[in-house]
Enzyme design. Structure first.
Site, PDB file in Angstrom:
ATOM      1  N   ASP A   1       0.837  -1.198   0.000  1.00 27.71           N
ATOM      2  CA  ASP A   1       0.000   0.000   0.000  1.00 27.71           C
ATOM      3  C   ASP A   1       0.870   1.245   0.000  1.00 27.71           C
ATOM      4  O   ASP A   1       1.743   1.397   0.856  1.00 27.71           O
ATOM      5  CB  ASP A   1      -0.919  -0.002   1.231  1.00 27.71           C
ATOM      6  CG  ASP A   1      -2.021   1.020   1.105  1.00 27.71           C
ATOM      7  OD1 ASP A   1      -2.389   1.377  -0.028  1.00 27.71           O
ATOM      8  OD2 ASP A   1      -2.526   1.476   2.149  1.00 27.71           O
TER       9      ASP A   1
ATOM     10  N   HIS B   1      -4.378  13.809   0.656  1.00 33.75           N
ATOM     11  CA  HIS B   1      -4.619  12.955   1.830  1.00 33.75           C
ATOM     12  C   HIS B   1      -3.447  13.072   2.801  1.00 33.75           C
ATOM     13  O   HIS B   1      -3.645  13.287   4.002  1.00 33.75           O
ATOM     14  CB  HIS B   1      -4.808  11.505   1.390  1.00 33.75           C
ATOM     15  CG  HIS B   1      -4.844  10.527   2.527  1.00 33.75           C
ATOM     16  ND1 HIS B   1      -5.942  10.395   3.347  1.00 33.75           N
ATOM     17  CD2 HIS B   1      -3.919   9.633   2.995  1.00 33.75           C
ATOM     18  CE1 HIS B   1      -5.698   9.456   4.268  1.00 33.75           C
ATOM     19  NE2 HIS B   1      -4.481   8.986   4.072  1.00 33.75           N
TER      20      HIS B   1
ATOM     21  N   GLU C   1     -10.638   3.851   3.348  1.00 33.81           N
ATOM     22  CA  GLU C   1      -9.783   4.694   2.509  1.00 33.81           C
ATOM     23  C   GLU C   1     -10.069   4.359   1.052  1.00 33.81           C
ATOM     24  O   GLU C   1      -9.999   3.189   0.653  1.00 33.81           O
ATOM     25  CB  GLU C   1      -8.290   4.457   2.812  1.00 33.81           C
ATOM     26  CG  GLU C   1      -7.868   4.971   4.176  1.00 33.81           C
ATOM     27  CD  GLU C   1      -6.362   4.923   4.411  1.00 33.81           C
ATOM     28  OE1 GLU C   1      -5.673   4.168   3.683  1.00 33.81           O
ATOM     29  OE2 GLU C   1      -5.884   5.622   5.311  1.00 33.81           O
TER      30      GLU C   1
ATOM     31  N   GLU D   1      -9.047   4.011  -2.582  1.00 36.47           N
ATOM     32  CA  GLU D   1      -7.783   3.862  -3.305  1.00 36.47           C
ATOM     33  C   GLU D   1      -8.004   3.163  -4.639  1.00 36.47           C
ATOM     34  O   GLU D   1      -8.990   2.459  -4.841  1.00 36.47           O
ATOM     35  CB  GLU D   1      -6.777   3.025  -2.476  1.00 36.47           C
ATOM     36  CG  GLU D   1      -6.520   3.600  -1.090  1.00 36.47           C
ATOM     37  CD  GLU D   1      -5.281   3.027  -0.415  1.00 36.47           C
ATOM     38  OE1 GLU D   1      -4.412   2.473  -1.119  1.00 36.47           O
ATOM     39  OE2 GLU D   1      -5.184   3.153   0.815  1.00 36.47           O
TER      40      GLU D   1
ATOM     41  N   ASP E   1      -9.078   0.408   1.704  1.00 40.15           N
ATOM     42  CA  ASP E   1      -8.086   0.072   2.729  1.00 40.15           C
ATOM     43  C   ASP E   1      -8.686   0.412   4.100  1.00 40.15           C
ATOM     44  O   ASP E   1      -8.391   1.459   4.684  1.00 40.15           O
ATOM     45  CB  ASP E   1      -6.800   0.870   2.452  1.00 40.15           C
ATOM     46  CG  ASP E   1      -5.745   0.657   3.513  1.00 40.15           C
ATOM     47  OD1 ASP E   1      -5.774  -0.392   4.182  1.00 40.15           O
ATOM     48  OD2 ASP E   1      -4.881   1.547   3.682  1.00 40.15           O
TER      49      ASP E   1
ATOM     50  N   ARG F   1      -8.531   3.522  13.102  1.00 40.35           N
ATOM     51  CA  ARG F   1      -7.697   4.697  13.409  1.00 40.35           C
ATOM     52  C   ARG F   1      -7.178   4.716  14.833  1.00 40.35           C
ATOM     53  O   ARG F   1      -6.073   5.215  15.080  1.00 40.35           O
ATOM     54  CB  ARG F   1      -8.508   5.979  13.149  1.00 40.35           C
ATOM     55  CG  ARG F   1      -8.952   6.175  11.721  1.00 40.35           C
ATOM     56  CD  ARG F   1      -7.792   6.253  10.761  1.00 40.35           C
ATOM     57  NE  ARG F   1      -8.253   6.497   9.392  1.00 40.35           N
ATOM     58  CZ  ARG F   1      -7.510   6.312   8.323  1.00 40.35           C
ATOM     59  NH1 ARG F   1      -6.257   5.894   8.428  1.00 40.35           N
ATOM     60  NH2 ARG F   1      -7.999   6.546   7.119  1.00 40.35           N
TER      61      ARG F   1
ATOM     62  N   GLN G   1      -4.431   2.184  15.011  1.00 40.19           N
ATOM     63  CA  GLN G   1      -3.319   2.734  14.226  1.00 40.19           C
ATOM     64  C   GLN G   1      -2.543   3.790  15.015  1.00 40.19           C
ATOM     65  O   GLN G   1      -1.313   3.781  15.049  1.00 40.19           O
ATOM     66  CB  GLN G   1      -3.872   3.333  12.930  1.00 40.19           C
ATOM     67  CG  GLN G   1      -2.817   3.823  11.949  1.00 40.19           C
ATOM     68  CD  GLN G   1      -3.431   4.349  10.643  1.00 40.19           C
ATOM     69  OE1 GLN G   1      -4.638   4.454  10.524  1.00 40.19           O
ATOM     70  NE2 GLN G   1      -2.595   4.657   9.681  1.00 40.19           N
TER      71      GLN G   1
ATOM     72  N   LYS H   1      -4.588  -2.189   9.886  1.00 39.03           N
ATOM     73  CA  LYS H   1      -4.856  -2.285   8.452  1.00 39.03           C
ATOM     74  C   LYS H   1      -5.076  -3.729   7.999  1.00 39.03           C
ATOM     75  O   LYS H   1      -5.710  -3.972   6.980  1.00 39.03           O
ATOM     76  CB  LYS H   1      -3.651  -1.741   7.669  1.00 39.03           C
ATOM     77  CG  LYS H   1      -3.331  -0.284   7.939  1.00 39.03           C
ATOM     78  CD  LYS H   1      -4.286   0.618   7.192  1.00 39.03           C
ATOM     79  CE  LYS H   1      -3.752   2.036   7.145  1.00 39.03           C
ATOM     80  NZ  LYS H   1      -4.587   2.899   6.305  1.00 39.03           N
TER      81      LYS H   1
ATOM     82  N   THR I   1      -9.001  -5.942   3.634  1.00 41.33           N
ATOM     83  CA  THR I   1      -8.975  -4.964   2.544  1.00 41.33           C
ATOM     84  C   THR I   1      -9.998  -5.454   1.522  1.00 41.33           C
ATOM     85  O   THR I   1     -10.038  -6.652   1.220  1.00 41.33           O
ATOM     86  CB  THR I   1      -7.579  -4.899   1.900  1.00 41.33           C
ATOM     87  OG1 THR I   1      -6.627  -4.563   2.920  1.00 41.33           O
ATOM     88  CG2 THR I   1      -7.513  -3.867   0.787  1.00 41.33           C
TER      89      THR I   1
ATOM     90  N   GLU J   1     -10.319  12.415   7.405  1.00 37.32           N
ATOM     91  CA  GLU J   1     -10.182  13.752   6.834  1.00 37.32           C
ATOM     92  C   GLU J   1     -11.502  14.525   6.890  1.00 37.32           C
ATOM     93  O   GLU J   1     -11.530  15.699   7.234  1.00 37.32           O
ATOM     94  CB  GLU J   1      -9.725  13.640   5.374  1.00 37.32           C
ATOM     95  CG  GLU J   1      -8.337  13.074   5.215  1.00 37.32           C
ATOM     96  CD  GLU J   1      -8.071  12.656   3.782  1.00 37.32           C
ATOM     97  OE1 GLU J   1      -8.283  11.472   3.455  1.00 37.32           O
ATOM     98  OE2 GLU J   1      -7.678  13.523   2.986  1.00 37.32           O
TER      99      GLU J   1
HETATM  100 MN    MN Z   1      -4.056   3.177   2.559  1.00 37.21          MN
END
Ligand code: MN
Length: 437
Positions: A136, A143, A208, A210, A242, A246, A249, A262, A266, A383
């Site tokens: 990744d 971002h 996320e 992607e 993804d 949080r 993380q 993570k 996925t 975000e």
């Molecule tokens: Mn990612």
């Protein structure tokens, strides 16, 4: 017309599969490859056309593709497409040309092919290939800036960002196709106001947006892929979510980067939209802002800068249990565009292999979260809600910061360009299940 476009991209091309004509995702100009199972049957390779899937295993035994195409079709008919991906662009292009002929309006083979179609809605999709390795990246500069600004408002981007494509090695075993549920992970987390960490359900579950990149032919260990050759190693693209815990993380990531926040799941869209289908939608990489460093020579290629980006637009939607119950449509959280990636896919491939690391057919790369510069185009809840400080108001009076159990995230993408038929990716969709008690 882009140099690589051919008769299979002609916007006037129509199919005898009626649902393909004007189809938002899978008109005859797309022809993405995947692995599907008709009801009660074993998985095999197929190609999406309108609301149907053409069974390539059935086509293989029909004798309608002979000669040099026979082994190519045999590889594309397998329940894992690694062998097909390994064949590279000329083989994919040849099969695409034949499939385009067979599915075009007026094809004399229509009667025989009709029996090889399955309604997509009746079939289940598998991962299209055995994914050996998943990496990744972090190429979405807005971002990276938005996330960095939450921690370092004065200096959001770290000094390396504009010099080196940032990435980490992800987990391949937990990648699932669209439609598979995602279980909220348990994990170790500690809020700043808590004295000690605890173990329990993730409290800040995020997505996320992607692009996923399927590697076609690989490179030998110790044999880097030059930037000028990198595009030849892209077999196709998909959508990639993804999923990110949080809180887990934030507590675990220093000093070695993402790990259990993570690796729980996925989700990808199950169709490989081939590099050949995407040929008309290649665009120039946007010039870097004045004052940004030029990429080092091993990342700078003339053709890659000229046509290494893609004209792809995205949207992310949320469907809550309450919305589902009231049969309301999903609520759009954001729109984005792939031109907001600071690095081209070719640069990601050249960088990944620059130390001699070998990429293999069926490896998957994630682009990094794709966000625009302004509100409405952010590709993650972290975000949009500024790390949970702001809430999102949903139609019907609900609010969200992060995802709740039962919530469903839907991602869609579309490649479009004046003078060409737009093509889509199919959905990348998954619903959150509660953490194991
Ligand atoms: Mn990612």
């Amino acid at each position: 017309m882009p140099a690589a476009a051919d008769a299979s991209h002609a916007p006037t091309l129509r199919s005898w599969v009626a649902s393909a004509n004007g189809h938002g995702e899978f008109p005859i100009q797309n022809l993405p490859h995947g692995v599907f199972s008709p009801p009660g049957q074993e998985p095999r390779g197929g190609v999406a056309i309108g609301d149907e899937i053409l069974d390539l295993a059935a086509l293989l035994t029909s004798g309608l593709c002979t000669g040099e195409l026979q082994p190519v079709l045999a590889a594309a008919a397998q329940p894992e497409l690694n062998g097909f991906l390994a064949l590279g662009a000329p083989a994919r292009r040849a099969l695409r040309a034949r499939l385009s002929q067979l599915l075009a309006k007026g094809a004399p083979e229509q009667g025989r092919l009709e029996a090889m179609l399955h309604r997509s809605a009746d079939c289940s999709m598998s991962l299209p290939a055995r994914i050996g390795d998943y990496t990744d990246f972090y190429a979405g500069i807005h971002h990276a800036t938005n996330i960095g600004a939450l921690f370092r408002p004065e200096n959001p981007l770290l000094p390396n960002y504009k010099h080196v494509p940032i990435g980490y090695h992800g987990r391949a075993s937990s990648i699932r196709p669209s439609g598979s549920a995602v279980t909220r992970p348990n994990g170790q987390r500690k809020r700043p106001d808590e004295a000690a960490p605890s173990f329990g359900p993730c409290r800040s579950l995020d997505y996320e947006l992607e692009l996923g990149i399927w590697i076609g032919s690989g490179n030998g260990l110790g044999e880097p892929i030059a930037i000028d050759a990198a595009a030849q190693h892209i077999a196709g693209l998909c959508l990639l979510n993804d999923w990110s815990a949080r809180d887990i993380q934030a507590w675990e990531y220093q000093p070695l980067g993402p790990f259990l926040a993570k690796s729980f799941t996925t989700t990808i869209s199950p169709w490989i939209v081939t590099a050949e289908a995407l040929a008309p939608f290649r665009i120039a990489q946007p010039p870097r802002p004045e004052g940004d460093p030029a990429p080092l020579p091993y990342l700078l290629g003339e053709a890659d800068q000229r046509e290494g980006a893609f004209a792809i637009d995205f949207e992310v939607l949320l469907l809550t249990p309450a919305m589902r119950e009231k049969e309301q449509p999903p609520h759009r959280l954001s729109r984005g565009a792939s031109h907001d990636l600071y690095w081209t896919i070719g640069q990601l491939i050249a960088h990944h292999s620059s130390n001699g690391c070998n990429l293999q057919p069926g490896d998957l790369l994630g682009s990094g979260t794709i966000s625009g510069a302004t509100a409405g185009s952010f590709g993650s809840l972290m975000e949009i809600t500024r790390a949970g400080r702001e809430t999102i108001a949903l139609p019907g009076g609900e609010t969200r910061t992060y995802l709740r159990d039962g919530d469903e995230i839907v991602m869609r993408a579309r490649a479009s360009r004046e003078g060409f038929a737009s093509i889509g990716f199919g959905e990348c969709r998954a619903r959150i299940l509660p953490a194991p008690g």
